[in-house]
Write an enzyme that holds these catalytic residues in place. Structure first.
Site, PDB file in Angstrom:
ATOM      1  N   LYS A  95       0.801  -1.222   0.000  1.00 17.90           N
ATOM      2  CA  LYS A  95       0.000   0.000   0.000  1.00 17.90           C
ATOM      3  C   LYS A  95       0.841   1.282   0.000  1.00 17.90           C
ATOM      4  O   LYS A  95       0.347   2.338  -0.376  1.00 17.90           O
ATOM      5  CB  LYS A  95      -0.958   0.005   1.191  1.00 17.90           C
ATOM      6  CG  LYS A  95      -2.101  -0.977   1.001  1.00 17.90           C
ATOM      7  CD  LYS A  95      -3.103  -0.930   2.130  1.00 17.90           C
ATOM      8  CE  LYS A  95      -4.240  -1.921   1.922  1.00 17.90           C
ATOM      9  NZ  LYS A  95      -5.126  -1.544   0.794  1.00 17.90           N
ATOM     10  N   SER A 123       1.584  -9.736  -0.236  1.00 20.85           N
ATOM     11  CA  SER A 123       1.298  -8.303  -0.279  1.00 20.85           C
ATOM     12  C   SER A 123       1.580  -7.575   1.029  1.00 20.85           C
ATOM     13  O   SER A 123       1.750  -6.364   1.043  1.00 20.85           O
ATOM     14  CB  SER A 123      -0.170  -8.080  -0.671  1.00 20.85           C
ATOM     15  OG  SER A 123      -1.023  -8.786   0.221  1.00 20.85           O
ATOM     16  N   GLU A 153      -9.932   6.275   4.380  1.00 16.00           N
ATOM     17  CA  GLU A 153     -10.708   5.290   5.122  1.00 16.00           C
ATOM     18  C   GLU A 153      -9.787   4.121   5.435  1.00 16.00           C
ATOM     19  O   GLU A 153      -8.824   3.876   4.711  1.00 16.00           O
ATOM     20  CB  GLU A 153     -11.899   4.805   4.286  1.00 16.00           C
ATOM     21  CG  GLU A 153     -11.585   3.689   3.279  1.00 16.00           C
ATOM     22  CD  GLU A 153     -10.650   4.107   2.152  1.00 16.00           C
ATOM     23  OE1 GLU A 153     -10.552   5.305   1.878  1.00 16.00           O
ATOM     24  OE2 GLU A 153     -10.008   3.214   1.550  1.00 16.00           O
TER      25      GLU A 153
END
Lengths: 407, 267
Positions: free
Chosen positions: A96, A386, A118
């Protein structure tokens, strides 16, 4: 053909459609901000200075390219060569960071001093808070009240990084409601505020933009696989919640017709129980949620259903529109992985390789183990690891009985 | 029945149209129908039925809460259509405000058909912009329904023209940047937005977001054709100890607002 179009950057169309999916189902008040973002993003894509700065941050700050690791102990036991794309080793512990660095750079270019985000488990919230600290931006993170309790450590991390965390007590008090509240903030403060959406979902241009910020995962992995194995993988596996890590690793492989793409959705207690988060491979159906037409969990009347998964990062009732399109075209295959299957794969990676994965990523690994026997002899399977599992130690510790319920 | 005649009549009378909102199924399906009838009896010219939805991103806490109550009570799409039919029999045009997914799920053409059959005037679509509305535009034409798109202070002139061109019945001017019911008063940006819309359309213009009493209603009626009130009316029922006192409060406020739109304050 369809794959080549996407890889050539021709999808989505100018209005953000991937076939029938995507688009903009948003209040008119936000359309000018979406247009501004789209224009800024297009300029940035063509701007060498922006790309150089983004590359520099990814390399020097985030620690990419992430390694491709030949997981030989796991491979021996499985009968397939498993290559792990180590996004878990990035700064902040997941893929991310790529998206938030890209969006933070855009925020600065647009001259907006404030960012909202969020978050479900808190991973995107932490990543957003990190990028905002780095760029001196004000950061407000909306998080379901339920999640702020379950993920108190991540709340503390965000606060340490200078972000304000606002618990959301409406609706189901989880990720989808945090996103609703962030949208309400955005429509009120759009002149000064950028909404840093954390996945490849939402209204155009977010799905394409977040994909492009994450697509380095696949570009790197493709070259690394060719160097390491001397050929392309037979299959690429990723977990799919909103789907940013999956589209990030898939995208560079879409034109490679020999490479099968697999997205593994959170099957929760099993899709037959109704308690899951498998928007595509479960019993969802096509509809409109949070700005895009896509697959989503909904009832007969089009009311959003609550999702369920042991993995907070996959616990979302929608999915990015490009995945909906890849599923319909058959270019990628989506299957559910239950909580139990994911946790078995989690444990297996811990014990065979000494790597504690994020529970999200354990879904991708479980899927890889499932499909390995279907890929012929000595297949090469690329798995997007990930994120790392530090954040999940409490959940996993309870699941395996190493921690009490109240630990 | 289009809302257009209500606007024409009010214009001839030199006053504004009062549009009162109520979620179908709040607090119950019969309770919401009783509330809509009470509003019409108290001078509301157009009933705006709200379709309760699980993810109302344009709405503030009051409408969110009312929607949650309606959904928890099990309200279904067929109940929404039933409420529209019942409210239409009270004698005022009824228009439905709805987020898009419930319509898409029901089937756009099928919903348009059933809405028309129930006597509904059309739809107000807060998260459907004309850019994505081809199917709805066609269905509205087929069944002769109003289609009301939103205009916002942030909209460019070109987008205002686009929203107006796609609209029929009236254009909804979302007068403040924000969600429903969270501001003390209609912002100063509202008259400017209405003036900008007048440049691009002859359609009536309704102003929503923030009106609570007759003074504000009179002020808005001074520059807009319709005054849209939601949160303040819904709060009457939400804050009431019981259904009867809630309806009393609702009647009092609707009567007060109806007086306001009859005395437009032109500045």
């Amino acid at each position: 053909m369809t794959g080549a179009l996407s890889a050539a950057g021709l999808l989505p169309d100018v209005a953000g459609h991937f076939g029938r999916y995507g688009g903009r189902f948003m209040p008119e008040a936000l359309v000018p901000a979406l247009d501004e973002l789209d224009a800024e993003y297009r300029h940035a894509q063509a701007d060498e200075a922006f790309q150089a700065e983004f590359s520099r941050l990814l390399r020097d700050y985030a620690g990419t390219p992430s390694m491709l690791y030949d997981a030989t102990r796991l491979s021996d036991a499985v009968g397939a060569r498993i290559l792990l794309k180590r996004e878990d080793l990035n700064h902040t512990g997941a893929h991310k960071v790529r998206n938030v660095l890209g969006q933070a750079l855009l925020t600065v270019r647009m001259g907006k001093p404030r960012v909202i985000a969020e978050t479900g488990a808190g991973q995107h919230g932490v990543a957003a808070a990190t990028a905002c600290a780095l760029f001196g931006l004000e950061c407000v993170v909306y998080m379901g009240e339920e999640d702020t309790r379950r993920q108190a450590l991540n709340v503390a991390r965000m606060k340490m990084l200078g972000a304000e965390v606002i618990p959301v007590s409406s609706g189901s008090r989880t990720l989808k409601d945090a996103m609703n509240e962030a949208l309400r903030d955005w429509v009120t403060n759009v002149a000064t505020t950028h909404y840093m959406i954390g996945t490849a979902a939402g209204p155009h241009p977010f799905p394409a933009m977040v994909r492009d910020f994450a697509r380095g995962i696949g570009v790197e992995a493709r070259a690394q696989c060719l160097a390491l194995a001397g050929r392309l993988p037979d299959a690429v596996c990723a977990c799919v919640g909103g789907g940013s890590n999956a589209i990030g690793i898939f995208h560079a492989f879409i034109p490679d017709e020999s490479v099968r793409l697999y997205g593994f959705e959170a099957g929760g207690d099993g899709v037959e129980t109704g308690r899951h988060a498998a928007s595509i491979s479960g019993d969802g159906g096509v509809g409109v949620l949070h700005g895009a037409r896509t697959y989503l969990l909904q009832d007969e009347d089009g009311q959003t259903r609550e999702s369920h998964s042991i993995s907070a990062g996959l616990d979302y009732p929608g999915v990015g529109p490009e995945h909906a399109w890849l599923a319909d075209t058959g270019r990628a295959v989506y299957q559910p992985v239950t909580d139990a299957e994911a946790m078995a794969a989690f444990e297996r990676l811990c014990r065979t390789e000494g790597i504690i994965p994020a529970i999200e990523s354990a879904h991708a690994l479980a899927g890889a183990l499932r499909i390995a026997p279907t890929l012929g002899t000595d297949p090469v399977i690329l798995v997007n690891l990930s994120g790392r599992g530090d954040k999940d130690v409490q959940t996993a510790g309870r699941f395996f009985g190493f921690l009490g319920e109240h630990a | 029945m289009s809302v257009a005649p209500a606007f024409e009549k009010a214009k001839a009378d030199g006053r504004g149209v009062l549009i009162g909102c109520m979620p179908a199924g709040f607090p119950t399906v019969p309770g919401s129908i009783a509330a809509m009838r009470a509003m019409v009896e108290s001078g509301v010219d157009v009933v705006e039925v709200e379709f309760p939805y699980s993810d109302p991103v344009m709405d503030g806490p009051v409408i969110q809460r009312a929607s949650e109550i309606a959904l928890a009570g099990g309200v279904r799409t067929r109940d929404v259509l039933h409420a529209i039919e019942a409210a239409a029999q009270a004698g005022a045009p009824v228009i439905l405000m709805t987020y898009w997914n419930p319509i898409e799920r029901y089937g756009v053409d099928r919903f348009a058909r059933d809405l028309a059959a129930a006597g509904g005037a059309g739809l107000i679509t807060p998260d459907l912009i004309p850019d994505e509305a081809q199917e709805w535009l066609a269905a509205a034409d087929r069944y002769g329904l109003d289609r009301v798109f939103l205009a916002a202070p942030s909209s460019t002139d070109a987008r205002l023209a686009g929203a107006a061109a796609a609209s029929r019945g009236f254009v909804y001017a979302a007068s403040i940047m924000g969600v429903t019911g969270t501001r003390e008063q209609v912002s100063a940006s509202a008259p400017r937005l209405v003036a900008r819309l007048r440049e691009v359309t002859d359609l009536p213009i309704g102003v929503g977001l923030g009106v609570r009493d007759s003074t504000q209603a009179a002020a808005v009626a001074g520059y807009a054709d319709g005054v849209i009130v939601g949160t303040a009316l819904i709060r009457c029922l939400l804050d009431a100890a019981d259904e009867a006192s809630g309806l009393d409060a609702l009647r009092r406020l609707a009567t007060d607002l109806a007086a306001g739109v009859r005395h437009p304050q032109r500045s």
